[in-house]
Write a protein that holds these residues in place. Structure first.
Motif, mmCIF file in Angstrom:
data_model
loop_
_atom_site.group_PDB
_atom_site.id
_atom_site.type_symbol
_atom_site.label_atom_id
_atom_site.label_comp_id
_atom_site.label_asym_id
_atom_site.label_seq_id
_atom_site.Cartn_x
_atom_site.Cartn_y
_atom_site.Cartn_z
ATOM 1 N N HIS A 5 0.806 -1.219 0.000
ATOM 2 C CA HIS A 5 0.000 0.000 0.000
ATOM 3 C C HIS A 5 0.840 1.271 0.000
ATOM 4 O O HIS A 5 0.298 2.360 -0.111
ATOM 5 C CB HIS A 5 -0.966 -0.007 1.186
ATOM 6 C CG HIS A 5 -0.306 0.019 2.526
ATOM 7 N ND1 HIS A 5 0.170 -1.121 3.148
ATOM 8 C CD2 HIS A 5 -0.031 1.028 3.365
ATOM 9 C CE1 HIS A 5 0.702 -0.789 4.307
ATOM 10 N NE2 HIS A 5 0.593 0.512 4.463
ATOM 11 N N ILE A 6 2.171 1.137 0.106
ATOM 12 C CA ILE A 6 3.040 2.312 0.009
ATOM 13 C C ILE A 6 4.108 2.061 -1.053
ATOM 14 O O ILE A 6 4.424 0.915 -1.365
ATOM 15 C CB ILE A 6 3.703 2.688 1.347
ATOM 16 C CG1 ILE A 6 4.583 1.562 1.849
ATOM 17 C CG2 ILE A 6 2.674 3.088 2.375
ATOM 18 C CD1 ILE A 6 5.478 1.974 2.980
ATOM 19 N N ASP A 37 6.646 8.025 -1.156
ATOM 20 C CA ASP A 37 5.431 8.400 -0.433
ATOM 21 C C ASP A 37 5.767 9.030 0.915
ATOM 22 O O ASP A 37 6.767 8.680 1.540
ATOM 23 C CB ASP A 37 4.551 7.171 -0.169
ATOM 24 C CG ASP A 37 3.821 6.691 -1.399
ATOM 25 O OD1 ASP A 37 3.748 7.445 -2.377
ATOM 26 O OD2 ASP A 37 3.312 5.556 -1.367
ATOM 27 N N SER A 38 4.906 9.920 1.389
ATOM 28 C CA SER A 38 5.011 10.444 2.747
ATOM 29 C C SER A 38 4.171 9.540 3.639
ATOM 30 O O SER A 38 3.015 9.258 3.320
ATOM 31 C CB SER A 38 4.476 11.870 2.828
ATOM 32 O OG SER A 38 5.314 12.731 2.122
ATOM 33 N N VAL A 39 4.779 9.076 4.736
ATOM 34 C CA VAL A 39 4.081 8.142 5.618
ATOM 35 C C VAL A 39 4.188 8.577 7.077
ATOM 36 O O VAL A 39 5.058 9.367 7.438
ATOM 37 C CB VAL A 39 4.639 6.704 5.484
ATOM 38 C CG1 VAL A 39 4.345 6.122 4.124
ATOM 39 C CG2 VAL A 39 6.118 6.656 5.776
ATOM 40 N N LYS A 46 9.591 10.503 4.559
ATOM 41 C CA LYS A 46 9.460 10.042 3.187
ATOM 42 C C LYS A 46 10.084 8.654 3.058
ATOM 43 O O LYS A 46 11.146 8.402 3.639
ATOM 44 C CB LYS A 46 10.179 11.031 2.269
ATOM 45 C CG LYS A 46 9.835 10.916 0.809
ATOM 46 C CD LYS A 46 10.424 12.067 0.037
ATOM 47 C CE LYS A 46 11.425 11.520 -0.939
ATOM 48 N NZ LYS A 46 12.122 12.525 -1.705
ATOM 49 N N LEU A 67 -0.097 5.830 4.928
ATOM 50 C CA LEU A 67 0.131 6.851 3.908
ATOM 51 C C LEU A 67 -0.487 8.182 4.330
ATOM 52 O O LEU A 67 -1.589 8.214 4.868
ATOM 53 C CB LEU A 67 -0.478 6.401 2.582
ATOM 54 C CG LEU A 67 -0.202 7.302 1.390
ATOM 55 C CD1 LEU A 67 1.223 7.085 0.901
ATOM 56 C CD2 LEU A 67 -1.176 7.021 0.283
ATOM 57 N N GLU A 99 -2.039 11.662 3.054
ATOM 58 C CA GLU A 99 -2.656 12.234 1.862
ATOM 59 C C GLU A 99 -2.013 13.561 1.516
ATOM 60 O O GLU A 99 -1.755 14.389 2.392
ATOM 61 C CB GLU A 99 -4.141 12.460 2.117
ATOM 62 C CG GLU A 99 -5.020 11.700 1.197
ATOM 63 C CD GLU A 99 -6.474 12.016 1.437
ATOM 64 O OE1 GLU A 99 -7.187 12.073 0.439
ATOM 65 O OE2 GLU A 99 -6.880 12.202 2.575
ATOM 66 N N VAL A 133 -5.440 2.884 2.395
ATOM 67 C CA VAL A 133 -5.281 2.842 0.944
ATOM 68 C C VAL A 133 -6.026 1.642 0.392
ATOM 69 O O VAL A 133 -5.944 0.545 0.934
ATOM 70 C CB VAL A 133 -3.787 2.748 0.565
ATOM 71 C CG1 VAL A 133 -3.609 2.657 -0.933
ATOM 72 C CG2 VAL A 133 -3.030 3.934 1.118
ATOM 73 N N ARG A 171 -4.195 3.170 -6.846
ATOM 74 C CA ARG A 171 -4.387 3.333 -5.404
ATOM 75 C C ARG A 171 -5.319 4.528 -5.171
ATOM 76 O O ARG A 171 -5.249 5.517 -5.889
ATOM 77 C CB ARG A 171 -3.065 3.601 -4.706
ATOM 78 C CG ARG A 171 -2.053 2.495 -4.846
ATOM 79 C CD ARG A 171 -0.792 2.771 -4.054
ATOM 80 N NE ARG A 171 -0.179 4.035 -4.446
ATOM 81 C CZ ARG A 171 0.726 4.683 -3.704
ATOM 82 N NH1 ARG A 171 1.110 4.192 -2.568
ATOM 83 N NH2 ARG A 171 1.252 5.809 -4.123
ATOM 84 N N SER A 215 -7.460 6.868 -1.838
ATOM 85 C CA SER A 215 -7.622 7.150 -0.415
ATOM 86 C C SER A 215 -8.997 6.691 0.030
ATOM 87 O O SER A 215 -10.007 7.053 -0.566
ATOM 88 C CB SER A 215 -7.483 8.653 -0.181
ATOM 89 O OG SER A 215 -7.980 8.989 1.090
#
Length: 108
Positions: free
Chosen positions: A6-7, A11-13, A26, A74, A76, A85, A98, A100
């Motif tokens: 899912h990432i 991506d920013s998590v 990141k 994740l 948004e 996700v 993917r 949201s």
């Protein structure tokens, strides 16, 4: 075959469990075999290094260790809040994308 995650890299998590809980960063890299990710500035460990060409002095270096994917959520881009996700078939491109689960918007 490795499973879809899912990432993705870049991506920013947000970390939702463990010692680094509530930290954000990141994604730098992903290990799909072990289901782990390295996140910038999260889960820092001290590594003892010998003197070499890169660090002539040697010593103790802080670096990121991997975090299990299940402990990451994740963030948004629009709202800046963590979201679950999902995957759905895109009507126009006929590809799996993917999205949201909070807002229903397609991610990237």
């Amino acid at each position: 075959m490795q499973s879809k995650l899912h990432i993705k890299k870049g991506d920013s998590v947000k970390v939702i469990a463990g010692d680094s809980k509530n930290q954000e960063g990141k994604v730098l890299s992903i290990d799909r075999v072990k289901n782990r990710a390295i996140v910038e500035g999260v889960n820092l460990v001290s590594k003892h290094t010998k003197p070499n060409a890169k660090s002539p002095q040697g010593g103790i270096v802080k670096q990121e260790a991997s975090v299990h994917i299940s402990n990451l959520m994740l963030i948004e881009a629009g709202t800046g809040k963590p979201t679950r996700v999902g995957r759905k078939l895109d009507d126009t491109s006929k590809k799996l994308v993917r999205y949201s689960k909070k807002t229903g918007e397609v991610i990237k």
